[in-house]
Design an enzyme around this catalytic site. Structure first.
Site, PDB file in Angstrom:
ATOM      1  N   ASP A 254      31.656  -9.710  16.719  1.00  0.00           N
ATOM      2  CA  ASP A 254      30.297  -9.213  16.485  1.00  0.00           C
ATOM      3  C   ASP A 254      30.185  -7.733  16.820  1.00  0.00           C
ATOM      4  OD1 ASP A 254      30.049 -12.265  17.082  1.00  0.00           O
ATOM      5  OD2 ASP A 254      28.303 -11.664  15.895  1.00  0.00           O
TER       6      ASP A 254
HETATM    7  C1  LIG Z   1      32.343 -12.718  10.584  1.00  0.00           C
HETATM    8  S1  LIG Z   1      31.117 -13.413  11.598  1.00  0.00           S
HETATM    9  C2  LIG Z   1      31.381 -12.706  13.132  1.00  0.00           C
HETATM   10  C3  LIG Z   1      30.795 -13.518  14.268  1.00  0.00           C
HETATM   11  O1  LIG Z   1      29.390 -13.901  14.111  1.00  0.00           O
HETATM   12  C4  LIG Z   1      29.220 -15.231  14.670  1.00  0.00           C
HETATM   13  O2  LIG Z   1      28.102 -15.316  15.532  1.00  0.00           O
HETATM   14  P1  LIG Z   1      26.733 -16.053  15.036  1.00  0.00           P
HETATM   15  O3  LIG Z   1      27.145 -17.330  14.350  1.00  0.00           O
HETATM   16  O4  LIG Z   1      25.949 -16.273  16.324  1.00  0.00           O
HETATM   17  O5  LIG Z   1      26.076 -15.058  14.129  1.00  0.00           O
HETATM   18  C5  LIG Z   1      30.472 -15.452  15.470  1.00  0.00           C
HETATM   19  O6  LIG Z   1      30.448 -14.777  16.710  1.00  0.00           O
HETATM   20  C6  LIG Z   1      31.485 -14.841  14.528  1.00  0.00           C
HETATM   21  O7  LIG Z   1      32.757 -14.702  15.078  1.00  0.00           O
END
Ligand SMILES: CSC[C@H]1O[C@H](OP(=O)(O)O)[C@H](O)[C@@H]1O
Length: 383
Positions: A254
């Site tokens: 992220d």
């Molecule tokens: C390519 S997505 C990167 C990252 O986003 C996800 O978090 P969330 O589902 O809370 O938006 C997850 O940390 C992924 O690795």
């Protein structure tokens, strides 16, 4: 290919990921407010997808305004309007850098457009819309390159001598449902499978939102990739299993700080510690839009705290449901009433535990002194 985002000439729809894998339903996003709430509620999630949906939500709003000639006439007023909307959108979720990165880049673009003599509000709006629309295709190209680069590195460094395939473990969801398509870490899994280098993919359920059991498992089954779901608590036993033979863990990101410390879904740090203990390669896959050179280390990254209800309840179709639709999905409590809850959405993996950062322009490894130097990534031309 699976799509989380559908967009055509100002019309934006997203796959409501809170309903997956049981119900596949696209919902319209007609304004920045719709976009903000869809991101906050995690109807769309994933660092790249969040940024793309936010920018396209504003592009859709501007398109409607242009059609109704309801927009600020002067270029300066339009810039102010866009800046205000971008400042609102970036408040939806704080940890992923892609959203604020896109907002900053597109704001700079429209401010520069407004400086051209005789510019009107509509000229500035069209500049924003075109840049937002370009994000969809750019992200997909980046992901396909990330997949290629990551699969090449794993084939070189994680396949045991005398073997031609490797088993990998991934966490959360980093596929087509987190991006404009193909995915980052899951894109690497896709490329390994396409290259016939993948022995088996393991995915963690990724409590409490269950991106793994609901979304990644959905994508792997959809693609027919040989895969097994495990609970988060099974990861250590899996890495200790010679039979499973996991050779690499590949996760998304992220926000990657300038020193390589990485914010990613909660549970990532634990997997990195396990990888180090078991001599398994640990890779982070992310486009350069996730790398934040302005953040020096993981200590500076804000970790989003999410509602307790995401931990204390779980949703799914009733076991007696004859057909699965919105009416058959129910939420049940799975924790003792009155217990307090800690629900950080992300954790920080120190760069010391990361063997490589896979980007669209190549895989970065630590230098001889054991440090990442990520600024060089931005000198590299996009291949
Ligand atoms: C390519 S997505 C990167 C990252 O986003 C996800 O978090 P969330 O589902 O809370 O938006 C997850 O940390 C992924 O690795």
């Amino acid at each position: 290919m699976l799509q989380a985002i559908k967009y055509s000439k100002g019309k934006l729809e997203i796959l409501d990921q809170l309903q997956l894998p049981f119900i596949e339903i696209f919902i319209p996003i007609r304004s920045t407010e719709d976009g903000w709430h869809a991101i906050k509620d995690m109807k769309v999630r994933g660092a790249p997808a969040i940024a793309i949906v936010a920018m396209l939500a504003l592009a859709s709003e501007l398109t409607s305004a242009l059609e109704g000639s309801m927009i600020p006439r002067s270029a300066e007023e339009m810039c102010q309007y866009i800046s205000t909307k971008l400042a609102y959108l970036v408040t939806s979720r704080p940890t992923a850098v892609n959203l604020s990165d896109a907002a900053r880049k597109l704001e700079t673009l429209v401010l520069n457009r407004a400086k051209i003599a005789e510019s009107r509000g509509s000229d500035v709006a069209h500049t924003f819309i075109q840049a937002a629309e370009a994000m969809l295709g750019d992200d997909l190209k980046d992901n396909q390159r990330i997949g290629h680069n990551g699969a090449e590195w794993i084939a070189k460094y994680a396949v045991k001598p005398g073997h031609s395939q490797v088993a990998v473990l991934t966490h959360c969801n980093t596929g087509s449902l987190a991006t404009s398509g193909y995915g980052t870490a899951l894109g690497v899994v896709r490329s390994l499978a396409a290259n016939n280098t993948l022995q088996h993919a393991y995915c963690t359920e990724t409590r409490p939102y269950n991106q793994g059991s609901r979304l990644t498992a959905f994508e792997l089954v959809h693609d027919g990739i040989p895969a097994t779901l495990i609970t988060d608590s099974m990861a250590a036993a899996l890495l200790a299993s010679a039979e499973a033979g996991v050779g690499a863990i590949i996760v998304g990101a992220d926000r990657v700080a300038a020193n390589g410390d990485t914010a990613n879904k909660i549970g990532t740090y634990a997997l990195a510690v396990l990888a180090k203990h078991h001599g398994v390669k640990f890779l982070v896959a992310a486009p350069r839009t996730t790398i934040d050179l302005a953040t020096k280390s993981g200590r500076e990254i804000v970790i989003e705290q999410r509602p307790a209800s995401e931990v204390t309840s779980i949703k799914g179709p009733r076991s007696d449901a004859e057909s699965i639709d919105g009416a058959s999905i129910e939420s049940v409590q799975i924790a003792a009433p009155g217990i307090s809850v800690w629900n950080p959405a992300f954790d920080i993996t120190p760069s010391a535990l990361i063997d490589g950062i896979v980007t669209e322009v190549g895989v970065v490894e630590k230098g001889a002194e054991g440090q990442y130097h990520l600024d060089g990534l931005f000198d590299a031309p996009s291949v």
